[in-house]
Design an enzyme around this catalytic site. Sequence first.
Site, PDB file in Angstrom:
ATOM      1  CB  ALA A  60       4.054 -29.274  21.131  1.00 44.01           C
ATOM      2  N   GLY A 100       6.314 -31.090  16.740  1.00 46.75           N
ATOM      3  CA  GLY A 100       4.926 -31.407  16.418  1.00 46.75           C
ATOM      4  C   GLY A 100       4.515 -30.912  15.051  1.00 46.75           C
ATOM      5  CD  GLU A 103       5.851 -35.470  16.650  1.00 50.66           C
ATOM      6  OE1 GLU A 103       5.537 -34.436  17.290  1.00 50.66           O
ATOM      7  OE2 GLU A 103       6.150 -36.539  17.207  1.00 50.66           O
ATOM      8  CD  GLU A 123      10.100 -33.191  18.913  1.00 51.52           C
ATOM      9  OE1 GLU A 123      11.131 -33.311  18.236  1.00 51.52           O
ATOM     10  OE2 GLU A 123       8.964 -33.156  18.413  1.00 51.52           O
TER      11      GLU A 123
HETATM   12  N1  T1G Z   1       6.508 -23.132  21.814  1.00 46.48           N
HETATM   13  C1  T1G Z   1       6.289 -21.939  22.407  1.00 46.48           C
HETATM   14  N2  T1G Z   1       6.958 -20.804  22.108  1.00 46.48           N
HETATM   15  C2  T1G Z   1       7.891 -20.891  21.143  1.00 46.48           C
HETATM   16  C3  T1G Z   1       8.181 -22.094  20.476  1.00 46.48           C
HETATM   17  C4  T1G Z   1       7.443 -23.250  20.853  1.00 46.48           C
HETATM   18  N3  T1G Z   1       7.622 -24.424  20.259  1.00 46.48           N
HETATM   19  N4  T1G Z   1       9.178 -21.845  19.585  1.00 46.48           N
HETATM   20  C5  T1G Z   1       9.474 -20.539  19.692  1.00 46.48           C
HETATM   21  N5  T1G Z   1       8.711 -19.961  20.625  1.00 46.48           N
HETATM   22  C6  T1G Z   1       8.697 -18.551  20.999  1.00 46.48           C
HETATM   23  C7  T1G Z   1      10.017 -18.131  21.621  1.00 46.48           C
HETATM   24  O1  T1G Z   1      10.011 -18.402  23.011  1.00 46.48           O
HETATM   25  C8  T1G Z   1      10.024 -16.651  21.325  1.00 46.48           C
HETATM   26  O2  T1G Z   1       9.133 -16.053  22.258  1.00 46.48           O
HETATM   27  C9  T1G Z   1       9.352 -16.575  19.948  1.00 46.48           C
HETATM   28  O3  T1G Z   1       8.597 -17.784  19.826  1.00 46.48           O
HETATM   29  C10 T1G Z   1      10.356 -16.478  18.824  1.00 46.48           C
HETATM   30  O4  T1G Z   1      11.253 -17.589  18.976  1.00 46.48           O
HETATM   31  C11 T1G Z   1       4.794 -33.412  20.671  1.00 46.48           C
HETATM   32  C12 T1G Z   1       6.332 -32.085  22.287  1.00 46.48           C
HETATM   33  C13 T1G Z   1      11.175 -21.894  15.575  1.00 46.48           C
HETATM   34  C14 T1G Z   1      13.616 -21.914  14.989  1.00 46.48           C
HETATM   35  O5  T1G Z   1      11.611 -27.122  19.888  1.00 46.48           O
HETATM   36  O6  T1G Z   1      13.688 -23.594  17.569  1.00 46.48           O
HETATM   37  O7  T1G Z   1       6.773 -30.340  19.402  1.00 46.48           O
HETATM   38  O8  T1G Z   1      10.787 -14.486  23.285  1.00 46.48           O
HETATM   39  O9  T1G Z   1      13.277 -16.150  19.332  1.00 46.48           O
HETATM   40  O10 T1G Z   1      15.121 -17.226  16.431  1.00 46.48           O
HETATM   41  O11 T1G Z   1       6.754 -34.018  19.591  1.00 46.48           O
HETATM   42  O12 T1G Z   1      11.992 -20.609  18.046  1.00 46.48           O
HETATM   43  O13 T1G Z   1       9.261 -13.707  21.455  1.00 46.48           O
HETATM   44  O14 T1G Z   1       8.337 -14.257  23.740  1.00 46.48           O
HETATM   45  O15 T1G Z   1      13.491 -18.630  18.914  1.00 46.48           O
HETATM   46  O16 T1G Z   1      13.246 -17.022  14.678  1.00 46.48           O
HETATM   47  C15 T1G Z   1       9.448 -28.651  19.327  1.00 46.48           C
HETATM   48  C16 T1G Z   1      11.635 -24.383  19.271  1.00 46.48           C
HETATM   49  C17 T1G Z   1       8.578 -28.378  20.496  1.00 46.48           C
HETATM   50  C18 T1G Z   1      11.140 -25.451  18.288  1.00 46.48           C
HETATM   51  C19 T1G Z   1      12.444 -19.779  15.489  1.00 46.48           C
HETATM   52  N6  T1G Z   1       9.780 -27.424  18.656  1.00 46.48           N
HETATM   53  N7  T1G Z   1      11.749 -23.094  18.630  1.00 46.48           N
HETATM   54  O17 T1G Z   1      13.629 -19.160  15.908  1.00 46.48           O
HETATM   55  O18 T1G Z   1      12.704 -17.089  17.065  1.00 46.48           O
HETATM   56  S1  T1G Z   1       8.242 -29.835  21.432  1.00 46.48           S
HETATM   57  C20 T1G Z   1      10.876 -26.727  19.020  1.00 46.48           C
HETATM   58  C21 T1G Z   1      12.815 -22.795  17.844  1.00 46.48           C
HETATM   59  C22 T1G Z   1       7.209 -30.751  20.431  1.00 46.48           C
HETATM   60  C23 T1G Z   1       6.014 -32.883  20.010  1.00 46.48           C
HETATM   61  C24 T1G Z   1       6.900 -32.119  20.938  1.00 46.48           C
HETATM   62  C25 T1G Z   1      12.870 -21.387  17.312  1.00 46.48           C
HETATM   63  C26 T1G Z   1      12.509 -21.279  15.826  1.00 46.48           C
HETATM   64  P1  T1G Z   1       9.405 -14.523  22.725  1.00 46.48           P
HETATM   65  P2  T1G Z   1      12.795 -17.372  18.644  1.00 46.48           P
HETATM   66  P3  T1G Z   1      13.751 -17.557  15.964  1.00 46.48           P
END
Ligand code: T1G
Length: 694
Positions: A60, A100, A103, A123
Amino acid sequence: MIDQSRDGDILILTINNPPVNAFSPGVPEGLHAGLDVAEQDQSVSAVVIIGGGRTFIAGADIKTFDLPREQAPDLRGFITRLDAFPKPTVAAIHGTALGGGLEVALACTYRVALSGAQLGLPEVKLGIFPGAGGTQRLPRVVGAQKGLEMMLSGSPIGAAEGAQLGLIDELIEGKTEADLRAAAVAFARAHAATRPLPRVSERGVEGASPELFAAARAGLGKTHRGQMSPGMIVDLTEVAATRPFEEGWNAEAGLFLQAKDSPQSRGLRHIFFAERESARVPGIGKDTPLTEIRSAGVIGAGTMGGGIAMNFLNAGIPVTIVETAQDALDRGVATIRRNYENTAKKGRLSMDDVEARMALLTPTLNMNDLAQADIIIEAVFENMDVKKDIFTRLDGIAKPGAILASNTSTLDVNEIASVTSRPESVIGLHFFSPANVMKLLEIVRAEKTSASVLATSMALARKIKKVGVVVGVCDGFVGNRMVHRYGDEARKLVEEGANPQDVDGAMHALGLAMGPFEMSDMAGLDIGYSIRQHQAKVRGEPQPDGWLDRIVAQGRKGQKTQAGIYDYPDGRKPVPSAEMSDLIATYRSEKGLQSRTISPQEITERLAYSLVNEGAKILEEGIAQRAGDIDVIYIYGYGFPAYRGGPMQYADEMGLSNVAAALEKYGQTPAPLLKQLADEGKTFGAWDKEKGRG
Ligand code: T1G
């Protein structure tokens, strides 16, 4: 956002929402449009959903969590439709399918993945839980135990393991998105005629038992102390194992908002973005020239020097390590080898890897052997004269363009640079002990440090897997300057009547693994004692005679002498010492100190707010760019609980007017910036954003 394309009877929906294909506004709309086409067009027999660019859906969109409900992308709504879709759907996964994203894949009929893909539900690291069916579907595929393990750790698994678990229906040996696309289309076509379509939501959960959930709950106290969403994950997994799918699906929705709107989730999301923000430094851009780091030199093979060297060896960068005496050099090299062999014993490294890394290490007694190193890091005794001598000699040895870095933890990097002919090449790289473990790296930008040297140091931090935060020059930079104030306040609390275990206990309750006195005993009381003695001598003041000085004077140096502030009968566990209570009581009476009972709340406020107040001064002086940077430093370097978001985020949650009032109540003066923000009803987070830094 969503491209539709056809390969014969297969409709391909490609998500293009760089950089990580988060499920942002526009993504569900495009996917629904694609499903509409697939549903209405009889020539479509199956649907492939694939990520454009480097990854599948990474989750998400965390940035939309605080949007009003009606504006937030409806991931649950899309997943409900996908789960009941009348034609086969195939999730084609490369890069990461997280949160997500996984999911969505779980609601597809099938999942295929490139072998290098990662799958996970992280999450819990954001203070929430998988809220779009993950707690109900994942255990139905991988079983209760593995499901709990994946959701509580938040760690991803590789696609190969996913295939073994039945999470991936076909592993694609190709490398590119095109390979994946072709294989997914072939898989979809081969399964188009399958009826009835297998649905994850119709499966049962294997391996569940009351004992499993009881054990999972019991373990949370250790692995997730003080956190809320892990318990919800266990509860929801138990519902998945014992109740119909619909009930669990609805239970998720009921709990999700409570988790998402909690201070813990705000804290963890704050630090998720703050860590990434901290990599942004004015004047440093993608076009800033970088020096390629092909080899490194480390001066000093002690605890810090050895740990620093290991970071480079781990990244495959050869290291020449220098000592002044053969026995010290041999000890240092042996320690590095022993550390690697211990890691190998835990199965996290092969012996071949150990030998490969050791082969990159060149020990020497001759500093001239550093002449070709691209970067040289000094990690010798914390004394300015010693460091100046080293940098004077380095200036004559190091090749032009080499980066000269000091690992000093408090000393003035400008003064160190001043003895060289190349101050633009001098920078501070403050590693935290143990340097091969701790993720924080304070990158100390001196007045004359060039943009290229700074940018190279930031890139190097990423390469050696550190969280690099740029700080300015002052006594203690950011983290140590704050922890010194915190330590002063802790010692004062004992003088006023608190006992050490109450002070440490209050910090445990705040979520720190160790309080200030346990930390001092572990680090060694003699280090602080020597610094205080030295500072008194330099300032021409009498030798300090605090209660802590008296403890050291008795030879009680902390854990390493099995006695410090606490006793350590088993060598590790601190036990309150009656002897120390007597020493402190005698000290108080000799100094005419009236002791009083001090509440846990007062202890917590005085310690936490001493950090916040010093942090505010650090911001005013421009030593740190952002409040978020300070939070990153204090979480990664000093064990402040990430679910509190760091000291500055914690203050925002408490309300800066309350913080300022508490400081005044305890006789401390709020920093002007803190007072100003409090009076304006603002937060440090808002200050960061206003300065274009958040
Ligand atoms: N949402 C918004 N922005 C995100 C994002 C996300 N999920 N993941 C990464 N970004 C942005 C990050 O801020 C950065 O922005 C750019 O993308 C590159 O990220 C309903 C509610 C995928 C392994 O927790 O673990 O789903 O600084 O520097 O090192 O159940 O990003 O360039 O402006 O980290 O290559 C669950 C979180 C969400 C994954 C890539 N998902 N992200 O790593 O790049 S909650 C996560 C990561 C959810 C549902 C629930 C990593 C990555 P900027 P980065 P990276």
